[in-house]
Design an enzyme around this catalytic site. Structure first.
Site, PDB file in Angstrom:
ATOM      1  N   LYS A 265       2.674   2.108  -5.067  1.00  0.00           N
ATOM      2  CA  LYS A 265       3.582   1.665  -6.142  1.00  0.00           C
ATOM      3  C   LYS A 265       3.000   1.937  -7.521  1.00  0.00           C
ATOM      4  O   LYS A 265       3.729   2.220  -8.467  1.00  0.00           O
ATOM      5  CB  LYS A 265       3.867   0.162  -6.006  1.00  0.00           C
ATOM      6  CG  LYS A 265       4.636  -0.220  -4.757  1.00  0.00           C
ATOM      7  CD  LYS A 265       4.943  -1.696  -4.721  1.00  0.00           C
ATOM      8  CE  LYS A 265       3.726  -2.568  -4.550  1.00  0.00           C
ATOM      9  NZ  LYS A 265       3.037  -2.379  -3.269  1.00  0.00           N
TER      10      LYS A 265
ATOM     11  N   ARG B  59     -10.419  -2.786   3.586  1.00  0.00           N
ATOM     12  CA  ARG B  59     -10.092  -2.825   5.013  1.00  0.00           C
ATOM     13  C   ARG B  59      -9.319  -1.571   5.435  1.00  0.00           C
ATOM     14  O   ARG B  59      -8.463  -1.077   4.707  1.00  0.00           O
ATOM     15  CB  ARG B  59      -9.269  -4.072   5.334  1.00  0.00           C
ATOM     16  CG  ARG B  59     -10.041  -5.365   5.192  1.00  0.00           C
ATOM     17  CD  ARG B  59      -9.228  -6.559   5.638  1.00  0.00           C
ATOM     18  NE  ARG B  59      -8.095  -6.810   4.764  1.00  0.00           N
ATOM     19  CZ  ARG B  59      -7.209  -7.795   4.955  1.00  0.00           C
ATOM     20  NH1 ARG B  59      -7.340  -8.596   5.995  1.00  0.00           N
ATOM     21  NH2 ARG B  59      -6.216  -7.971   4.116  1.00  0.00           N
TER      22      ARG B  59
ATOM     23  N   GLN C 224       2.291  -6.487  -3.392  1.00  0.00           N
ATOM     24  CA  GLN C 224       2.634  -6.487  -1.963  1.00  0.00           C
ATOM     25  C   GLN C 224       3.975  -5.772  -1.743  1.00  0.00           C
ATOM     26  O   GLN C 224       4.242  -4.794  -2.413  1.00  0.00           O
ATOM     27  CB  GLN C 224       2.647  -7.920  -1.398  1.00  0.00           C
ATOM     28  CG  GLN C 224       1.289  -8.558  -1.333  1.00  0.00           C
ATOM     29  CD  GLN C 224       0.962  -9.361  -2.577  1.00  0.00           C
ATOM     30  OE1 GLN C 224       1.820  -9.899  -3.243  1.00  0.00           O
ATOM     31  NE2 GLN C 224      -0.296  -9.423  -2.916  1.00  0.00           N
TER      32      GLN C 224
ATOM     33  N   LYS D 123       1.362   4.403  -8.765  1.00  0.00           N
ATOM     34  CA  LYS D 123       1.634   5.750  -9.274  1.00  0.00           C
ATOM     35  C   LYS D 123       3.010   5.820  -9.915  1.00  0.00           C
ATOM     36  O   LYS D 123       3.179   6.335 -11.030  1.00  0.00           O
ATOM     37  CB  LYS D 123       1.534   6.751  -8.127  1.00  0.00           C
ATOM     38  CG  LYS D 123       1.871   8.191  -8.517  1.00  0.00           C
ATOM     39  CD  LYS D 123       1.922   9.053  -7.271  1.00  0.00           C
ATOM     40  CE  LYS D 123       2.308  10.481  -7.567  1.00  0.00           C
ATOM     41  NZ  LYS D 123       1.241  11.258  -8.182  1.00  0.00           N
TER      42      LYS D 123
ATOM     43  N   GLY E 293      -3.603  -4.488  -4.936  1.00  0.00           N
ATOM     44  CA  GLY E 293      -4.217  -3.515  -5.834  1.00  0.00           C
ATOM     45  C   GLY E 293      -3.310  -2.337  -6.093  1.00  0.00           C
ATOM     46  O   GLY E 293      -2.604  -1.880  -5.199  1.00  0.00           O
ATOM     47  N   HIS E 294      -3.303  -1.869  -7.327  1.00  0.00           N
ATOM     48  CA  HIS E 294      -2.594  -0.648  -7.692  1.00  0.00           C
ATOM     49  C   HIS E 294      -3.639   0.377  -8.118  1.00  0.00           C
ATOM     50  O   HIS E 294      -4.419   0.119  -9.031  1.00  0.00           O
ATOM     51  CB  HIS E 294      -1.625  -0.895  -8.855  1.00  0.00           C
ATOM     52  CG  HIS E 294      -0.412  -1.671  -8.464  1.00  0.00           C
ATOM     53  ND1 HIS E 294       0.499  -2.141  -9.382  1.00  0.00           N
ATOM     54  CD2 HIS E 294       0.048  -2.061  -7.258  1.00  0.00           C
ATOM     55  CE1 HIS E 294       1.464  -2.781  -8.752  1.00  0.00           C
ATOM     56  NE2 HIS E 294       1.210  -2.744  -7.465  1.00  0.00           N
TER      57      HIS E 294
ATOM     58  N   ASP F  18       0.819  -1.216   0.000  1.00  0.00           N
ATOM     59  CA  ASP F  18       0.000   0.000   0.000  1.00  0.00           C
ATOM     60  C   ASP F  18       0.850   1.261   0.000  1.00  0.00           C
ATOM     61  O   ASP F  18       0.421   2.309   0.487  1.00  0.00           O
ATOM     62  CB  ASP F  18      -0.962   0.023   1.203  1.00  0.00           C
ATOM     63  CG  ASP F  18      -1.777  -1.253   1.314  1.00  0.00           C
ATOM     64  OD1 ASP F  18      -2.351  -1.666   0.292  1.00  0.00           O
ATOM     65  OD2 ASP F  18      -1.818  -1.840   2.401  1.00  0.00           O
TER      66      ASP F  18
END
Length: 444
Positions: A16, A321, A224, A18, A40-41, A13
């Protein structure tokens, strides 16, 4: 050799996506080398948000061939839905290539993931319950089914029947669940997914090497991050693959001599999703899985924790989350520099610190009265670690319009210089907002 790795240096998180998108402008291939749709990106382009899970970030550039490498585990349903989303936004997805050696995720992986977490109770790991770990476990046990098996229905069905005998026994006898129907699974994967995936399936190892041999620039992107690495992270609160830069060699099929640049992405503070140790964690007023006990914190600490979450929009791209926040940890970053052979850093979300009078950086740990400047290898020591902070002045300036180094407030520049001094590599890129153009290049 013209190969670059971009890797997260904390617990994921870091933003990455961007900088993958930014660095990708110079590339011909962007290759995802591990993980699944548990990462997720998020990219913001011309005010439009793209939340990517499996497709490499380079898909947003017309000149790039995006590649899903052999080290990735692929849920074809999720991948096709993501391609549909991109096509609906006018993005050409025909360029995407998927390794035939990547392993497939099946409904039984997801079911076992969910049931195992439930059964663990308070000892649960906090997985995304998307079947990632069980898919990698099957790969290691040599009963996995690969993307290339979709191209031969007879082989696919034979392998599926063999593995379902075991999985259905496990579901019935351990978890008291009904067996899964092999005919339904085969029909979905072979009749619905295969026709759409087949044009994308390729020998990605040859594709990457041919590009490198032509002198083209190739970017390898991780999912990750370093401290979720299966071998080097805060085990067992980790992912099921190797996000560290060395994972490129296995997950994409290239040797280390091809790589000459390794960019580590770090947030200007730290967040973590799920359970696991977190030395610099700040308490927050809401709930977060594995979060710090609010009773152990004063009102000021909770205010700061809430600030990071609210201003930084710290919610999982996929899971939603709420993330656990904390101050920047230079001890972790020193270890990430070692593990990844980092050549430089890209620091994201510096603007989230804009309104703070002072900012803190953890420079060492106090463990049983002994000062540690590098990450302890033993988990009990890490759980007992107390952060030792250096406090620096804030800048109380809105950075979101700043795009040149000379525009940075002196105290913001001093903060970045202090991080460089602490971790031993230069900070080349700085994020000053979520948008594609909101960044500062600090030089070579």
């Amino acid at each position: 050799m013209p190969a670059t790795v971009l890797v997260g240096t904390q617990w994921g998180d870091e933003g990455k996506g961007k900088f993958t998108d930014l660095v990708a402008k110079e590339m011909q291939l962007v290759v995802r080398y591990q993980g699944g749709h548990n990462a997720g990106h998020t990219l913001v382009v011309n005010g439009e948000t793209f939340a990517l899970q499996l497709v490499p970030s380079g898909i947003l550039h017309d000149h790039i061939t995006p590649v899903i490498g052999n080290g990735v585990v692929v849920d074809p349903t999720v991948l096709l839905a993501e391609l549909d989303m991109l096509e609906a936004k006018g993005i050409d997805t025909s360029r995407l290539k998927v390794s035939g050696n990547a392993h497939l995720i099946f409904p039984y992986h997801q079911e076992i993931d969910r049931l195992t977490e439930r059964r663990l109770g308070n000892a649960k790991l906090g997985t995304t319950k998307r079947g990632i770990g069980p898919a990698y476990a099957d790969k290691a046990a040599r009963v996995g089914i690969r993307v290339q098996d979709l191209l031969d229905p007879k082989i696919f069905r034979a392998k599926l029947d063999v593995v379902l005998k075991e999985k259905n026994q496990l579901l019935a006898k351990v978890f008291n669940r009904l067996p899964l129907d092999g005919d339904e699974i085969a029909a979905h994967y072979l009749d619905e997914c295969r026709p759409r995936l087949e044009p994308h399936i390729a020998d990605t190892v040859s594709l990457v090497h041919e590009s490198l041999e032509r002198g083209e620039h190739v970017l390898f992107e991780s999912a990750q991050a370093t401290f979720l690495d299966l071998d080097h992270g805060t085990y067992p609160f980790v992912t099921s693959s190797n996000p560290v830069a060395g994972g490129v060699c296995v997950g994409a099929g290239v040797g280390p001599r091809y790589i000459d640049r390794v960019i580590g992405v770090a947030k200007a503070y730290v967040t973590r999703v799920g359970t696991g140790p977190f030395p610099t964690e700040l308490a927050i007023s809401g709930d977060a899985v594995g979060g710090k006990d609010r009773e152990l914190a004063d009102d000021e600490e909770i205010r700061l924790g809430d600030h990071f979450v609210d201003v930084g929009h710290e919610y999982g791209t996929n899971s939603g989350r709420r993330r656990r926040p904390g101050w920047f940890d230079a001890v972790m970053l020193r270890q990430a520099v070692r593990l990844n052979s980092l050549s430089e850093l890209a620091v994201t979300k510096l603007d989230v610190l804009d309104a703070l009078d002072t900012v803190k950086v953890c420079v060492a740990y106090d463990i049983g009265g002994t000062r540690h400047t590098h990450l302890p290898y033993h988990q009990s020591d890490l759980h007992a670690a107390k952060p030792i902070y250096e406090e620096l002045p804030g800048w109380n300036t809105d950075l979101t319009e700043i795009t040149e180094k000379h525009q940075l407030p002196p105290t913001a520049e001093a903060y970045l210089a202090f991080l460089e001094e602490q971790v031993g590599v230069p900070v080349r890129l700085v994020g000053t907002g979520p948008g594609r153009e909101q960044f500062v290049h600090r030089g070579d």
